[in-house]
Design an enzyme around this catalytic site. Structure first.
Site, PDB file in Angstrom:
ATOM      1  N   HIS A   1      59.378  39.229  41.213  1.00 30.38           N
ATOM      2  CA  HIS A   1      59.265  39.741  39.843  1.00 30.38           C
ATOM      3  C   HIS A   1      60.613  39.736  39.131  1.00 30.38           C
ATOM      4  O   HIS A   1      61.627  40.109  39.694  1.00 30.38           O
ATOM      5  CB  HIS A   1      58.712  41.170  39.887  1.00 30.38           C
TER       6      HIS A   1
ATOM      7  N   GLU B   1      58.718  34.732  39.208  1.00 27.10           N
ATOM      8  CA  GLU B   1      58.394  35.017  37.813  1.00 27.10           C
ATOM      9  C   GLU B   1      59.682  35.134  37.024  1.00 27.10           C
ATOM     10  O   GLU B   1      60.614  35.835  37.427  1.00 27.10           O
ATOM     11  CB  GLU B   1      57.589  36.316  37.702  1.00 27.10           C
TER      12      GLU B   1
ATOM     13  N   ASP C   1      61.252  35.605  32.939  1.00 29.02           N
ATOM     14  CA  ASP C   1      60.938  36.047  31.580  1.00 29.02           C
ATOM     15  C   ASP C   1      61.668  35.141  30.600  1.00 29.02           C
ATOM     16  O   ASP C   1      62.894  35.036  30.640  1.00 29.02           O
ATOM     17  CB  ASP C   1      61.388  37.494  31.384  1.00 29.02           C
TER      18      ASP C   1
ATOM     19  N   HIS D   1      64.792  39.672  30.523  1.00 26.02           N
ATOM     20  CA  HIS D   1      63.737  40.668  30.333  1.00 26.02           C
ATOM     21  C   HIS D   1      64.106  41.685  29.277  1.00 26.02           C
ATOM     22  O   HIS D   1      63.395  41.886  28.300  1.00 26.02           O
ATOM     23  CB  HIS D   1      63.426  41.376  31.665  1.00 26.02           C
TER      24      HIS D   1
END
EC number: 4.6.1.-
Length: 273
Positions: A5, A25, A27, A41
Site C-alpha cells: 500500500h 499500489e 498514488d 499520497h
C-alpha cells in the site's frame, strides 16, 4: 495477491518487494492540466505511515519498467502487478479526459517503450464512477496510437466503496466486461464492516457474472484481519506490512489452501477451486 500500500517512492518499491509483496499500489497525482506529475499520497493517509514521500511519475515508471523486464540486471520476478490509484477528485470532466490520455502516453513512453518487454499487469483504480471521462480519454488515446495490444495487461477498479449495482451499470455503459478487480476498504485507522465485501465476493462467484473477476480488501495491518479476509475468500489484500501476510500464509490452516500468486496466474481470471 499481496498488494503493498502507498508505495510512492523508489526506496519503498524495493522494501515492499523484499518483504514479500507481488503487487504495488502507487498514488498518481495530477497537475491542474490533468497531467500525471508525481507518485504522491499526501495527508491524511494511513496511521503509522509517512504521507509525503514521492517520486516524479516518469522516473517511477522507468524504474518499475527496469525491475519488471526479464533480462534486465535489476529484474525482480516477484513484481507482477501495479495498482495505480488515480487521484482524480480535483479534476473536471475535460481534465479527466486529458488525464486518461496522458496516462496512456506516459505508459507508452516510460513503461512499454521497449515494445512491451516490461511484463507487469496494471490495474487502473478510479475513486468514483463519476470519473469515466478518464477511461474514455485513456482508451481513445490507446487506440489512436495503436496500443491496443496492451489492453491484455490493463484492468479496472472503482475504489470509492460505491453501490455495487451502480458500478456494474457503469461498466455496462463503458462496455467493459472483463479484467475487473473490485475493491472494498478503508484506512487502517478505522474499522469497517464486511457486508459490502461479502456481497462483492458473492457476485464474483455467481455463475454468469461478467463484472467482477477478483476482489481485494484495503488496507489491513492486523494478522487477525488478514486471516478473516482470507476466510471470506478475497483474492488479494492491500497491506502496509507485507511480511505479516507472508507469515499468515505460512500457517498450516492457510498454507494448504493458499499460495502467493506468480506471473503464470492470470489476474483477470476468476479463481475456481
Amino acid at each position: 495477491w499481496i498488494m503493498g500500500h502507498m508505495v510512492d517512492d523508489i526506496a519503498m518499491v524495493d522494501d515492499f518487494l523484499d518483504n514479500g509483496a507481488n503487487g504495488l499500489e502507487l498514488d498518481i497525482s495530477f497537475d491542474s492540466n490533468g497531467k500525471a506529475e508525481y507518485t504522491y499520497h499526501g495527508t491524511p493517509c494511513d496511521c503509522f505511515r509517512s504521507c509525503t514521500r514521492y517520486e516524479s511519475f516518469d522516473k517511477y515508471m522507468e524504474y518499475v519498467r527496469e525491475i519488471s523486464t526479464p533480462g534486465n540486471q535489476k529484474f525482480r520476478k516477484s513484481l507482477i502487478m501495479l495498482i495505480m490509484y488515480l487521484k482524480l477528485n480535483s479534476l473536471y470532466a475535460n481534465q479527466l479526459y486529458t488525464a486518461g490520455s496522458d496516462i496512456a502516453d506516459q505508459l507508452a513512453r516510460h513503461y512499454w517503450k521497449d515494445d512491451g518487454a516490461a511484463r507487469a499487469y496494471m490495474v487502473l483504480s478510479l475513486p468514483s464512477i463519476t470519473q469515466t471521462e478518464f477511461i474514455r480519454g485513456f482508451k481513445n488515446r490507446m487506440e489512436s496510437q495503436g496500443l491496443q495490444k496492451y489492453y491484455a495487461k490493463i484492468g479496472w477498479d472503482f475504489t470509492g466503496n460505491e453501490d455495487l449495482d451502480d458500478i456494474e451499470a457503469t461498466y455496462k455503459k463503458l462496455n467493459i466486461t472483463e479484467h475487473i478487480w473490485q475493491s472494498d476498504g478503508i484506512t487502517n485507522c478505522l474499522n469497517r464492516g464486511t457486508d459490502r465485501l461479502e456481497d462483492a465476493i458473492r457476485r464474483r462467484d455467481k455463475p454468469g457474472n461478467k463484472y467482477i473477476n477478483k476482489v481485494y480488501l484495503w488496507s489491513i495491518d492486523k494478522m487477525s484481519s488478514i486471516r478473516d479476509a482470507l476466510d471470506k475468500g478475497v483474492d488479494g489484500i492491500m497491506v502496509n506490512y507485507a511480511d505479516r501476510f507472508i507469515d499468515v500464509l505460512k500457517e498450516s490452516k492457510y498454507s494448504s489452501k493458499y499460495r502467493l500468486a506468480t506471473y503464470e496466474d492470470n489476474p483477470w481470471e476468476t479463481f475456481r477451486p
